[in-house]
Design an enzyme around this catalytic site. Sequence first.
Site, PDB file in Angstrom:
ATOM      1  N   ASP A 226       0.840  -1.200   0.000  1.00 17.31           N
ATOM      2  CA  ASP A 226       0.000   0.000   0.000  1.00 17.31           C
ATOM      3  C   ASP A 226       0.879   1.256   0.000  1.00 17.31           C
ATOM      4  OD1 ASP A 226      -2.758   1.008   0.135  1.00 17.31           O
ATOM      5  OD2 ASP A 226      -2.076   1.883   2.036  1.00 17.31           O
ATOM      6  N   LYS A 230       1.329   4.302  -2.921  1.00 17.64           N
ATOM      7  CA  LYS A 230       1.289   5.748  -2.649  1.00 17.64           C
ATOM      8  C   LYS A 230       2.566   6.420  -3.153  1.00 17.64           C
ATOM      9  CE  LYS A 230      -1.665   5.252   1.406  1.00 17.64           C
ATOM     10  NZ  LYS A 230      -1.668   5.109   2.856  1.00 17.64           N
TER      11      LYS A 230
END
Length: 361
Positions: A226, A230
């Site tokens: 994750d 980003k």
Amino acid sequence: MSAVEADCAPVAAPAPAAHGVALALLGTGVVGGAFLKLLNTPAASSLKLVAAANSRRQQLDPAQLADRALREKLKTHGEPRNDETLLGALAQSGAAVKVIVDATASAALAAHHAEWLSRGYHVVTANKSLAGGALPDWRALQLALASGCTYGDSATVGAGLPVIATVRRLRQCGDALLTLEGVFSGSLSYLFNQYDGSRPFSALLREARALGYTEPDPRADLSGEDVARKLLILARCAGFALRPEEVEVESLVPEALRAVDTETFLARLEELDAPLAARHAQAKARGGALRFLARLNQRGHARVGLVEVPASHPATRLYGTDNQFALTTTRYNSQPLVIQGPGAGPEVTAQALLGDVLALG
Ligand SMILES: NC(=O)c1ccc[n+]([C@@H]2O[C@H](COP(=O)([O-])OP(=O)(O)OC[C@H]3O[C@@H](n4cnc5c(N)ncnc54)[C@H](OP(=O)(O)O)[C@@H]3O)[C@@H](O)[C@H]2O)c1
């Protein structure tokens, strides 16, 4: 009257706003639910919700959409999911601005974002799957933006923190990014802000999970994937068109626990303890600390993983689930520009979505 008094003086109540902006909301989970609450506030009075959907059902009926129990009711009531009827409701709204708000994590839905933009719908999203996904899909998204529609992606990184907008603005002004470094995950921030070796890491992780700071399967956080998505989104905004494979990712999940089911993983959390305790002791002996950092340099080298930082490092001064983004650029070069604060949470994420929608009106 002073300037300050003039600013604070009461103004006549505005005339009721025309519904120039129509919305279809995809996803009524944690973030979608918070977004629905914001739609009932005066800040959103110019917006008209014409459709809402979860993964199985959708609602287009104005009376049902106005019901404050919409989110709950969608679990058992509504027509079966169908993207075309949902887009049809937007098209028939007559609104000048038609917006699809994606508050899901669905890669299948994100695969339609570029097509929706090409068809004249603005897309506002908390879903990272497209902007942080495969490079050809990201390029297709850039091409679709030629339609004149807008891709509101503020909520994909740092929740409500103004990170993406800042990176874009610096680039627009000709300020080149030299390094980007920070803590991009609320759960990993919490875990390493707390971890001082006095308790096993697994105990802390169980506690963080119970508090709702991690995903139900904490491997989604611990894998670093994750954070990598980003970093990819920010790198691309800064002008580095990286492929996902170009982000080096250090996973905190031991090899033996990567393929097991969630229940087994949770039962074997203690296997994380010894390796992390050893790294912590090593860092402590040198006067440092461990932080899970994302880093990008000016050559486009991107890495996500656990780093031993000195006690004076800015990432050691974070609290709770704070995120931190430190940008060193050609103009911010003696001290980085630092953006820090809550980088997760339904209210701030929903607010980022609302901000992107209102910017279209
Ligand atoms: N939670 C946060 O603090 C936070 C912060 C920043 C960004 N985000 C991002 O925001 C997004 C949503 O997160 P969340 O925490 O709200 O997740 P969540 O609680 O799991 O909710 C996801 C929602 O998406 C719905 N959904 C899945 N596939 C769909 C489809 N094809 N069509 C319509 N709806 C669909 C689900 O429907 P069902 O209810 O039927 O399963 C559910 O309502 C994710 O991309 C996440 O990474 C979250």
